[in-house]
Scaffold this active site. Sequence first.
Site, PDB file in Angstrom:
ATOM      1  N   ASP A  27     -16.181 -54.367  62.423  1.00 28.28           N
ATOM      2  CA  ASP A  27     -17.588 -54.427  62.872  1.00 28.28           C
ATOM      3  C   ASP A  27     -18.659 -54.361  61.778  1.00 28.28           C
ATOM      4  O   ASP A  27     -19.700 -53.704  61.959  1.00 28.28           O
ATOM      5  CB  ASP A  27     -17.865 -53.303  63.892  1.00 28.28           C
ATOM      6  CG  ASP A  27     -17.002 -53.398  65.132  1.00 28.28           C
ATOM      7  OD1 ASP A  27     -16.187 -54.334  65.217  1.00 28.28           O
ATOM      8  OD2 ASP A  27     -17.140 -52.537  66.015  1.00 28.28           O
ATOM      9  N   GLU A  75     -17.885 -56.212  67.422  1.00 30.62           N
ATOM     10  CA  GLU A  75     -18.148 -55.688  68.765  1.00 30.62           C
ATOM     11  C   GLU A  75     -19.240 -56.539  69.401  1.00 30.62           C
ATOM     12  O   GLU A  75     -20.256 -56.821  68.756  1.00 30.62           O
ATOM     13  CB  GLU A  75     -18.609 -54.227  68.699  1.00 30.62           C
ATOM     14  CG  GLU A  75     -18.901 -53.660  70.088  1.00 30.62           C
ATOM     15  CD  GLU A  75     -19.342 -52.198  70.095  1.00 30.62           C
ATOM     16  OE1 GLU A  75     -19.214 -51.519  69.068  1.00 30.62           O
ATOM     17  OE2 GLU A  75     -19.825 -51.766  71.160  1.00 30.62           O
ATOM     18  N   LYS A 132     -14.316 -58.088  70.238  1.00 30.99           N
ATOM     19  CA  LYS A 132     -13.918 -56.997  71.119  1.00 30.99           C
ATOM     20  C   LYS A 132     -15.114 -56.509  71.936  1.00 30.99           C
ATOM     21  O   LYS A 132     -16.203 -56.318  71.393  1.00 30.99           O
ATOM     22  CB  LYS A 132     -13.289 -55.861  70.308  1.00 30.99           C
ATOM     23  CG  LYS A 132     -14.203 -55.227  69.277  1.00 30.99           C
ATOM     24  CD  LYS A 132     -13.413 -54.245  68.436  1.00 30.99           C
ATOM     25  CE  LYS A 132     -14.272 -53.488  67.471  1.00 30.99           C
ATOM     26  NZ  LYS A 132     -15.294 -52.618  68.032  1.00 30.99           N
ATOM     27  N   LYS A 135     -15.003 -50.332  71.942  1.00 33.10           N
ATOM     28  CA  LYS A 135     -14.977 -49.683  70.636  1.00 33.10           C
ATOM     29  C   LYS A 135     -13.648 -49.951  69.928  1.00 33.10           C
ATOM     30  O   LYS A 135     -13.610 -50.192  68.725  1.00 33.10           O
ATOM     31  CB  LYS A 135     -15.188 -48.162  70.782  1.00 33.10           C
ATOM     32  CG  LYS A 135     -16.441 -47.782  71.575  1.00 33.10           C
ATOM     33  CD  LYS A 135     -17.696 -48.383  71.011  1.00 33.10           C
ATOM     34  CE  LYS A 135     -18.930 -47.953  71.784  1.00 33.10           C
ATOM     35  NZ  LYS A 135     -20.050 -48.885  71.578  1.00 33.10           N
ATOM     36  N   VAL A 160     -17.254 -49.883  60.155  1.00 27.03           N
ATOM     37  CA  VAL A 160     -18.209 -48.943  60.753  1.00 27.03           C
ATOM     38  C   VAL A 160     -18.061 -48.952  62.272  1.00 27.03           C
ATOM     39  O   VAL A 160     -17.648 -49.942  62.836  1.00 27.03           O
ATOM     40  CB  VAL A 160     -19.657 -49.336  60.363  1.00 27.03           C
ATOM     41  CG1 VAL A 160     -19.845 -49.249  58.859  1.00 27.03           C
ATOM     42  CG2 VAL A 160     -20.059 -50.722  60.874  1.00 27.03           C
ATOM     43  N   CYS A 165     -15.973 -46.903  66.276  1.00 28.57           N
ATOM     44  CA  CYS A 165     -15.027 -48.024  66.373  1.00 28.57           C
ATOM     45  C   CYS A 165     -13.854 -47.901  65.407  1.00 28.57           C
ATOM     46  O   CYS A 165     -12.751 -48.356  65.716  1.00 28.57           O
ATOM     47  CB  CYS A 165     -15.771 -49.340  66.195  1.00 28.57           C
ATOM     48  SG  CYS A 165     -16.860 -49.646  67.606  1.00 28.57           S
ATOM     49  N   GLN A 205      -2.772 -32.366  60.639  1.00 24.89           N
ATOM     50  CA  GLN A 205      -1.459 -32.198  61.296  1.00 24.89           C
ATOM     51  C   GLN A 205      -0.428 -33.189  60.764  1.00 24.89           C
ATOM     52  O   GLN A 205       0.273 -33.846  61.532  1.00 24.89           O
ATOM     53  CB  GLN A 205      -1.597 -32.339  62.810  1.00 24.89           C
ATOM     54  CG  GLN A 205      -2.601 -31.369  63.435  1.00 24.89           C
ATOM     55  CD  GLN A 205      -2.690 -31.536  64.920  1.00 24.89           C
ATOM     56  OE1 GLN A 205      -1.773 -31.181  65.646  1.00 24.89           O
ATOM     57  NE2 GLN A 205      -3.813 -32.089  65.372  1.00 24.89           N
TER      58      GLN A 205
HETATM   59  C1  C5J Z   1     -19.190 -49.281  66.201  1.00 20.09           C
HETATM   60  C2  C5J Z   1     -20.818 -48.384  67.696  1.00 20.09           C
HETATM   61  N1  C5J Z   1     -18.810 -50.422  65.645  1.00 20.09           N
HETATM   62  N2  C5J Z   1     -21.110 -47.337  66.932  1.00 20.09           N
HETATM   63  N3  C5J Z   1     -19.987 -49.357  67.291  1.00 20.09           N
HETATM   64  O1  C5J Z   1     -18.855 -48.203  65.742  1.00 20.09           O
HETATM   65  O2  C5J Z   1     -21.327 -48.489  68.791  1.00 20.09           O
END
Ligand code: C5J
Length: 225
Positions: A27, A75, A132, A135, A160, A165, A205
Amino acid sequence: METILKVSAQPYEFRFEPASTALLIIDMQRDFILPVGFGEMLGNDVAKLKPAIEPTRRVLESFRSKHLTVLHTREGHRPDMSDCPPAKRARGNLKIGIGDKGPMGRVLIRGERGHGIIERLEPLPSEPVIDKPGKGAFFATDLELILKNLGIRSLVVTGVTTEVCVQTSVREANDRGYECLVLVDCVASYFPEFQRAAIDMIKAQGGIVGWVSTSVELLKVLTGV
Ligand code: C5J
C-alpha cells in the site's frame, strides 16, 4: 542446488532461499503517503510515512537486479464500490471519505490518482499488483494463488501502515504457512508508538508471526547473490 541466506534478525536469524522469496510492498499509495490524500483526511501527519520510501526503494532495486519476485498491494475499491462494506465507508464520519471526490480523484478508488503507487516505487509491468478491498493482502484477493504458482514460501514485507495493513497481512501470511521478515526501516506508521508495538508483537514469543530486521542487514546478504 538450494541457496540458503541467513539475515541477522529478531528474535533470531532469518533463513530464506532467494528463489522462493518475494518482496511484498504493501500500500505505498499516494492516498496514504502524500498530503491531501485519505491518510491526511483522517487527521494523520503523512510526513511520518516518508522515511520508509528510500530504504524500500533500495530493497526493491536489489530484488529487481537479482530477478527475484516483487509484488505490490493497493488498498481500494471498484468504482461502483460494490466491494466496499458500508461500515468501512461510514467510518471516520469524514466530510470527504472513501469514494468521494478529493484533490487526487475519488478517494481509495481503483484507477484514480490517489489510489496509485508513488512514483519512487512504481511497479514494473512484470510485477503483480494485488488490489485488496481490506486491510489484509490475502482477504478477497488472488495473492495466495499467485504465491503458490510462483513457488514462494518466504516474504520480505515492507509498506504502510505498520500496525494496520502490514501487520494484518503478516498475520494472514503466517497462518497460511509463509515465513515473513518485516524490515523495520521500510515500514511506517502515523503513530510512532504503534510502529514500536506492532514490531514488538510480530517478533515476540519466539517470532509468533514473523521475524524483524532492517534493509541494511538484508542488503548485506543479498549483495552476495
Ligand atoms: C493501510 C490503512 N494501508 N491504514 N491502510 O494501512 O487504512
